[in-house]
Design a protein around this motif. Sequence first.
Motif, PDB file in Angstrom:
ATOM      1  N   GLU A 156       1.673   2.760 -27.984  1.00  0.00           N
ATOM      2  CA  GLU A 156       0.991   1.540 -28.430  1.00  0.00           C
ATOM      3  C   GLU A 156      -0.509   1.559 -28.184  1.00  0.00           C
ATOM      4  O   GLU A 156      -1.191   0.558 -28.361  1.00  0.00           O
ATOM      5  N   GLY A 157      -1.044   2.712 -27.781  1.00  0.00           N
ATOM      6  CA  GLY A 157      -2.480   2.842 -27.638  1.00  0.00           C
ATOM      7  C   GLY A 157      -3.151   2.997 -28.994  1.00  0.00           C
ATOM      8  O   GLY A 157      -2.509   3.276 -30.014  1.00  0.00           O
ATOM      9  N   TYR A 158      -4.464   2.821 -29.012  1.00  0.00           N
ATOM     10  CA  TYR A 158      -5.197   2.944 -30.266  1.00  0.00           C
ATOM     11  C   TYR A 158      -6.643   3.335 -29.992  1.00  0.00           C
ATOM     12  O   TYR A 158      -7.161   3.158 -28.884  1.00  0.00           O
ATOM     13  N   ALA A 159      -7.252   3.882 -31.041  1.00  0.00           N
ATOM     14  CA  ALA A 159      -8.689   4.155 -31.023  1.00  0.00           C
ATOM     15  C   ALA A 159      -9.319   3.400 -32.184  1.00  0.00           C
ATOM     16  O   ALA A 159      -8.734   3.297 -33.265  1.00  0.00           O
ATOM     17  N   LEU A 160     -10.506   2.874 -31.954  1.00  0.00           N
ATOM     18  CA  LEU A 160     -11.224   2.092 -32.959  1.00  0.00           C
ATOM     19  C   LEU A 160     -12.703   2.388 -32.815  1.00  0.00           C
ATOM     20  O   LEU A 160     -13.233   2.384 -31.699  1.00  0.00           O
ATOM     21  N   ALA A 161     -13.364   2.672 -33.922  1.00  0.00           N
ATOM     22  CA  ALA A 161     -14.798   2.931 -33.863  1.00  0.00           C
ATOM     23  C   ALA A 161     -15.488   2.293 -35.055  1.00  0.00           C
ATOM     24  O   ALA A 161     -14.962   2.269 -36.178  1.00  0.00           O
ATOM     25  N   VAL A 162     -16.687   1.767 -34.796  1.00  0.00           N
ATOM     26  CA  VAL A 162     -17.528   1.138 -35.812  1.00  0.00           C
ATOM     27  C   VAL A 162     -18.905   1.777 -35.705  1.00  0.00           C
ATOM     28  O   VAL A 162     -19.500   1.802 -34.621  1.00  0.00           O
ATOM     29  N   GLY A 163     -19.409   2.306 -36.799  1.00  0.00           N
ATOM     30  CA  GLY A 163     -20.747   2.893 -36.765  1.00  0.00           C
ATOM     31  C   GLY A 163     -21.000   3.787 -37.954  1.00  0.00           C
ATOM     32  O   GLY A 163     -20.081   4.208 -38.671  1.00  0.00           O
ATOM     33  N   GLU A 164     -22.275   4.077 -38.206  1.00  0.00           N
ATOM     34  CA  GLU A 164     -22.704   4.977 -39.282  1.00  0.00           C
ATOM     35  C   GLU A 164     -22.096   4.576 -40.626  1.00  0.00           C
ATOM     36  O   GLU A 164     -21.655   5.421 -41.420  1.00  0.00           O
ATOM     37  N   GLY A 165     -22.038   3.277 -40.875  1.00  0.00           N
ATOM     38  CA  GLY A 165     -21.598   2.791 -42.167  1.00  0.00           C
ATOM     39  C   GLY A 165     -20.111   2.864 -42.412  1.00  0.00           C
ATOM     40  O   GLY A 165     -19.664   2.763 -43.575  1.00  0.00           O
ATOM     41  N   ARG A 166     -19.315   2.999 -41.387  1.00  0.00           N
ATOM     42  CA  ARG A 166     -17.867   3.092 -41.574  1.00  0.00           C
ATOM     43  C   ARG A 166     -17.141   2.514 -40.358  1.00  0.00           C
ATOM     44  O   ARG A 166     -17.716   2.331 -39.280  1.00  0.00           O
ATOM     45  N   ILE A 167     -15.858   2.275 -40.559  1.00  0.00           N
ATOM     46  CA  ILE A 167     -14.970   1.795 -39.510  1.00  0.00           C
ATOM     47  C   ILE A 167     -13.722   2.659 -39.559  1.00  0.00           C
ATOM     48  O   ILE A 167     -13.209   2.962 -40.639  1.00  0.00           O
ATOM     49  N   ALA A 168     -13.222   3.058 -38.409  1.00  0.00           N
ATOM     50  CA  ALA A 168     -12.018   3.882 -38.362  1.00  0.00           C
ATOM     51  C   ALA A 168     -11.112   3.383 -37.249  1.00  0.00           C
ATOM     52  O   ALA A 168     -11.579   3.038 -36.155  1.00  0.00           O
ATOM     53  N   LEU A 169      -9.817   3.367 -37.540  1.00  0.00           N
ATOM     54  CA  LEU A 169      -8.854   2.977 -36.533  1.00  0.00           C
ATOM     55  C   LEU A 169      -7.613   3.831 -36.643  1.00  0.00           C
ATOM     56  O   LEU A 169      -7.193   4.207 -37.736  1.00  0.00           O
ATOM     57  N   SER A 170      -7.042   4.135 -35.485  1.00  0.00           N
ATOM     58  CA  SER A 170      -5.895   5.029 -35.437  1.00  0.00           C
ATOM     59  C   SER A 170      -5.033   4.661 -34.250  1.00  0.00           C
ATOM     60  O   SER A 170      -5.550   4.423 -33.154  1.00  0.00           O
ATOM     61  N   GLY A 171      -3.710   4.591 -34.474  1.00  0.00           N
ATOM     62  CA  GLY A 171      -2.798   4.258 -33.394  1.00  0.00           C
ATOM     63  C   GLY A 171      -1.963   5.437 -32.965  1.00  0.00           C
ATOM     64  O   GLY A 171      -1.701   6.356 -33.741  1.00  0.00           O
ATOM     65  N   LYS A 172      -1.538   5.404 -31.721  1.00  0.00           N
ATOM     66  CA  LYS A 172      -0.573   6.382 -31.242  1.00  0.00           C
ATOM     67  C   LYS A 172       0.699   6.296 -32.063  1.00  0.00           C
ATOM     68  O   LYS A 172       1.376   7.284 -32.329  1.00  0.00           O
ATOM     69  N   ASP A 173       1.025   5.064 -32.475  1.00  0.00           N
ATOM     70  CA  ASP A 173       2.203   4.780 -33.277  1.00  0.00           C
ATOM     71  C   ASP A 173       1.873   3.586 -34.148  1.00  0.00           C
ATOM     72  O   ASP A 173       0.725   3.104 -34.154  1.00  0.00           O
ATOM     73  N   ALA A 174       2.866   3.098 -34.897  1.00  0.00           N
ATOM     74  CA  ALA A 174       2.608   1.994 -35.827  1.00  0.00           C
ATOM     75  C   ALA A 174       2.137   0.750 -35.092  1.00  0.00           C
ATOM     76  O   ALA A 174       1.237   0.039 -35.554  1.00  0.00           O
ATOM     77  N   THR A 175       2.729   0.475 -33.926  1.00  0.00           N
ATOM     78  CA  THR A 175       2.300  -0.699 -33.162  1.00  0.00           C
ATOM     79  C   THR A 175       0.872  -0.533 -32.680  1.00  0.00           C
ATOM     80  O   THR A 175       0.076  -1.484 -32.698  1.00  0.00           O
ATOM     81  N   GLY A 176       0.509   0.676 -32.261  1.00  0.00           N
ATOM     82  CA  GLY A 176      -0.866   0.919 -31.855  1.00  0.00           C
ATOM     83  C   GLY A 176      -1.840   0.657 -32.990  1.00  0.00           C
ATOM     84  O   GLY A 176      -2.923   0.083 -32.779  1.00  0.00           O
ATOM     85  N   THR A 177      -1.499   1.078 -34.198  1.00  0.00           N
ATOM     86  CA  THR A 177      -2.366   0.816 -35.342  1.00  0.00           C
ATOM     87  C   THR A 177      -2.491  -0.685 -35.596  1.00  0.00           C
ATOM     88  O   THR A 177      -3.574  -1.194 -35.898  1.00  0.00           O
ATOM     89  N   TYR A 178      -1.373  -1.393 -35.445  1.00  0.00           N
ATOM     90  CA  TYR A 178      -1.407  -2.851 -35.623  1.00  0.00           C
ATOM     91  C   TYR A 178      -2.326  -3.493 -34.588  1.00  0.00           C
ATOM     92  O   TYR A 178      -3.099  -4.404 -34.898  1.00  0.00           O
ATOM     93  N   TYR A 179      -2.288  -3.008 -33.349  1.00  0.00           N
ATOM     94  CA  TYR A 179      -3.155  -3.562 -32.324  1.00  0.00           C
ATOM     95  C   TYR A 179      -4.621  -3.198 -32.579  1.00  0.00           C
ATOM     96  O   TYR A 179      -5.528  -3.995 -32.296  1.00  0.00           O
ATOM     97  N   ALA A 180      -4.864  -2.023 -33.127  1.00  0.00           N
ATOM     98  CA  ALA A 180      -6.235  -1.669 -33.514  1.00  0.00           C
ATOM     99  C   ALA A 180      -6.745  -2.638 -34.565  1.00  0.00           C
ATOM    100  O   ALA A 180      -7.913  -3.066 -34.537  1.00  0.00           O
ATOM    101  N   ALA A 181      -5.866  -2.993 -35.504  1.00  0.00           N
ATOM    102  CA  ALA A 181      -6.257  -3.951 -36.542  1.00  0.00           C
ATOM    103  C   ALA A 181      -6.565  -5.312 -35.928  1.00  0.00           C
ATOM    104  O   ALA A 181      -7.504  -6.010 -36.355  1.00  0.00           O
ATOM    105  N   GLN A 182      -5.791  -5.720 -34.917  1.00  0.00           N
ATOM    106  CA  GLN A 182      -6.053  -7.002 -34.262  1.00  0.00           C
ATOM    107  C   GLN A 182      -7.397  -6.974 -33.544  1.00  0.00           C
ATOM    108  O   GLN A 182      -8.142  -7.968 -33.541  1.00  0.00           O
ATOM    109  N   SER A 183      -7.745  -5.842 -32.933  1.00  0.00           N
ATOM    110  CA  SER A 183      -9.056  -5.744 -32.288  1.00  0.00           C
ATOM    111  C   SER A 183     -10.175  -5.766 -33.316  1.00  0.00           C
ATOM    112  O   SER A 183     -11.226  -6.393 -33.093  1.00  0.00           O
ATOM    113  N   LEU A 184      -9.971  -5.083 -34.439  1.00  0.00           N
ATOM    114  CA  LEU A 184     -10.979  -5.129 -35.501  1.00  0.00           C
ATOM    115  C   LEU A 184     -11.168  -6.561 -35.997  1.00  0.00           C
ATOM    116  O   LEU A 184     -12.301  -6.995 -36.234  1.00  0.00           O
ATOM    117  N   ARG A 185     -10.070  -7.300 -36.124  1.00  0.00           N
ATOM    118  CA  ARG A 185     -10.167  -8.705 -36.545  1.00  0.00           C
ATOM    119  C   ARG A 185     -11.113  -9.478 -35.634  1.00  0.00           C
ATOM    120  O   ARG A 185     -11.905 -10.310 -36.089  1.00  0.00           O
TER     121      ARG A 185
END
Length: 895
Positions: free
Chosen positions: A138-167
């Motif tokens: 359920e871990g995730y990585a999220l980065a914002v910079g250089e004109g782009r945003i990227a998010l990636s989860g360890k698993d599907a729940t991690g990606t969902y949590y990355a999306a919640q942090s981006l929100r």
Amino acid sequence: MHRTRTAAATALATALAVLPLTGMAGPPGSGGKAGHDTPRHSPGMAASRSLSPTPRSVHDRSDRVTITPSVTVVAGPDADAPALAVVEKSLADAGADRVVRAGRAPGDGQLTVYVDGAGAARALEALGTRDGGGLPAEGYALAVGEGRIALSGKDATGTYYAAQSLRQLLPHRERPGGQVRGTVVRDWPATPLRGVIEGFYGTPWSHGARLDQLDFYGAHKMNIYVYSPKDDPYLREKWRDPYPADRLAQLEELVDRAHERHVEFTYALSPGLSVCYSSDADLKALTAKFQTLWDIGVRTFAVPLDDISYTDWNCAADKEAFGTGGGAAGAAQAHLLNRVQQEFIATHPGAEPLQMVPTEYYDVKPSPYKAALAGRLDKNVLVEWTGVGVIAPTMTVAQAQRAREVFGHRILTWDNYPVNDYVTNRLLLGPFNGREKGLPEQLAGITANPMIQPAASKLALYTVADYAWNDTAYDARASWGAAIAELAGGDARTARALRAFADAHYSSSLNPRQAPELSDAIERFGKDGDAQRLDGVLRNLQDAPSVLRDRLPDRGFVEDSGPWLDATRAWGVAARTALRLIEATRAGDGAKAWQLRQRIPELVRTATSFVYVDMSGKRVPVLVADGVLDAFVEDAVAAHDEALGVVGRPKGATDLSVYQGHAVSRMTDGDDATYFWSGAAPKAGSFVELDLHAERPLGTVRLAMGKTGSPDDYLRHGVLEYSSDHRNWHRLAAFDGKAEVSAEPPAGTRARYVRARATAAQDTWLVVREFAVAGADAATVAGGPPAAPGSALRAAGDGDPATVYQAARAAQSGEALEFTPDAPRAARSVTVLRPRGAPAGAATVEVRTGGAWRTLGTLSGAYTRLTAGGGAVDGVRLAWRSGAAAPEVNEVILG
């Protein structure tokens, strides 16, 4: 969720001042320690420090990203659909006119958001971090910079949590052009299971409230909801019966919503009231019920066996099979649960580990019952535990380790906070507290039992989510402030009102200090006397209910809190009136002070009149900042008494808890129909006490205990004692087996404090209808007209302005009311207090000095103060004007 458009990002931005993030060591593959720079915020730019729960690692870059009119989302082939939905809605809410999906970035300067897959991995690496693959579940990585945003989860729940942090990072605005500071986040939870167990007694939540709660859990990275309301008959009394089609359809909708929010819906069936543990038929009934829930998508099941007897079997076969006692009960329960594990859970691929609640769920003491569970229960079963105590004020790492040892299984906490089914007169709106750092990693997870009021529970549940995700960075007060900001929808005025309201409903076993901010304001006033500042605090509290009703986005919170909102406003009015009484008293404005003083009893009656109606129709008086607001009002009245030169009504105290709204002040209110009622049985040394405000001669001491319906709620064995300094106590009388106690102090006895103290523990609670001490120095009152039924002549000279002599008829020619003090007093003035609206000229006021009467003047209204001219006064007389309306007098005072 009941939120306005601005609730998601703007709300949390308001909480920046109370959400500091510190750099922490990263997980494997994070590149070591990460930190953050203090961001400089510009209009339209969201703040990276507003993330909640607090991330494990967050780093603010020096660049920023602009929300362009068109935004492209590049999703990996297995990207989580709910996560993508959150990302796309968040971009639209951030001002993007058009959000499209494509296989690659358009390369036209428009913002691109990468969600999982190779594109996200490359973008994350370019921004100085790695994808979520190396993180815990359920871990995730999220980065914002250089004109782009990227998010990636360890698993599907991690990606969902990355999306919640981006929100949370994105701005909330109607048009494109908003900016987001460059940010790098790597994050993962402290414990595997984090969520809520609807496990209270009382009115179960509505279907709509449950759907709303599941939305809230997903947004706050909680991943489990246990469906276990104690008053759902199909979970307990009718556990064998199938659900009606409409109820099952509602459960299916909840299960579907839970899956969409990455929340595991756990179905908890409680058969303990009637189950036969050795019965094949009951096993079949239990697993058949589970199968019905499996068919609608449930994959996690629990069998709570709490709040039942294990000394009485439900069938003779169990006694024959297992014997008697705690060890036999543990063996029987293990037998049933092992069969459920082996014959249902193990035969259903995808089923999560079975959960159970032991009958001994509230301590870590070894016992035959626990030993049987530890030795016999399948090791895959999770054992739920409430800590040391049903409602544990604190929970430590050592206690959790001991629980694991004594139960022999992984531990999932059933944390009874903010549940209020045992104090239905209260809202518990303070933060999750008293849980040691490092506790989550000792546990299989944390589930919190919420209040009967679902939306009002969100303040505390927000803080539970913060702690369970990242206990290392958790700060209870900071999290509480952030919860208020979010629920207020980012509106500063609403946040001020909600904070004042929540502060007035702060106290609990986990937060023992009631209304800490209000208490601090009152204490500060006591030191500096700045009434204007305190009035501002009280005005904010008084106005908070109307502000919340008008502006709070979550309408469920307003509905849940209705009677408490009403009572809060009323207490605000009463407290502000008490403050003005203090000001008038200090200024020496006797007439104004008496006018304000007379308003207070009715204001307090109004404030204490609001009720919560439970599912049985019982009307429960609600409490607001009890021990703070009521004490402030009482102290204001006591200060006025002191300025008048009268003793006033004694102030009650106790070391016992209070049941419902039966406050200790009710034993001193002069009304035998009201009463103090303890919330627990007295122990040896428990007491109820009177503070007489000053040392004075003691008259008869009367203690009236018990009541109709609870005749046994009295101190079975006790003593009456008195003291002048609250340290050295002297015995007045002992009593045993009597609900009505009366004692006569020896002549000349003086004291300030009187108490009744238990000399032995007992099983029954304590009711005190009245605890009173007759004033040996009270004036003698004679004359007429005669008092009306329920009143008495002595009320006009008993030293308590709250009591009133009310005449039974109009005054006749020659009638007078005469007051004789216990001894002649040197007096400069005579003050006569009467009810509001009392007519002027109703009587002449005379004093007797040296055996002769002389006239001072006439009554001028509710407040009359006449100069006595000095000298020893041995009598005061009110000579009534013939035909005057039936007289009323609160007090005659020689000053």
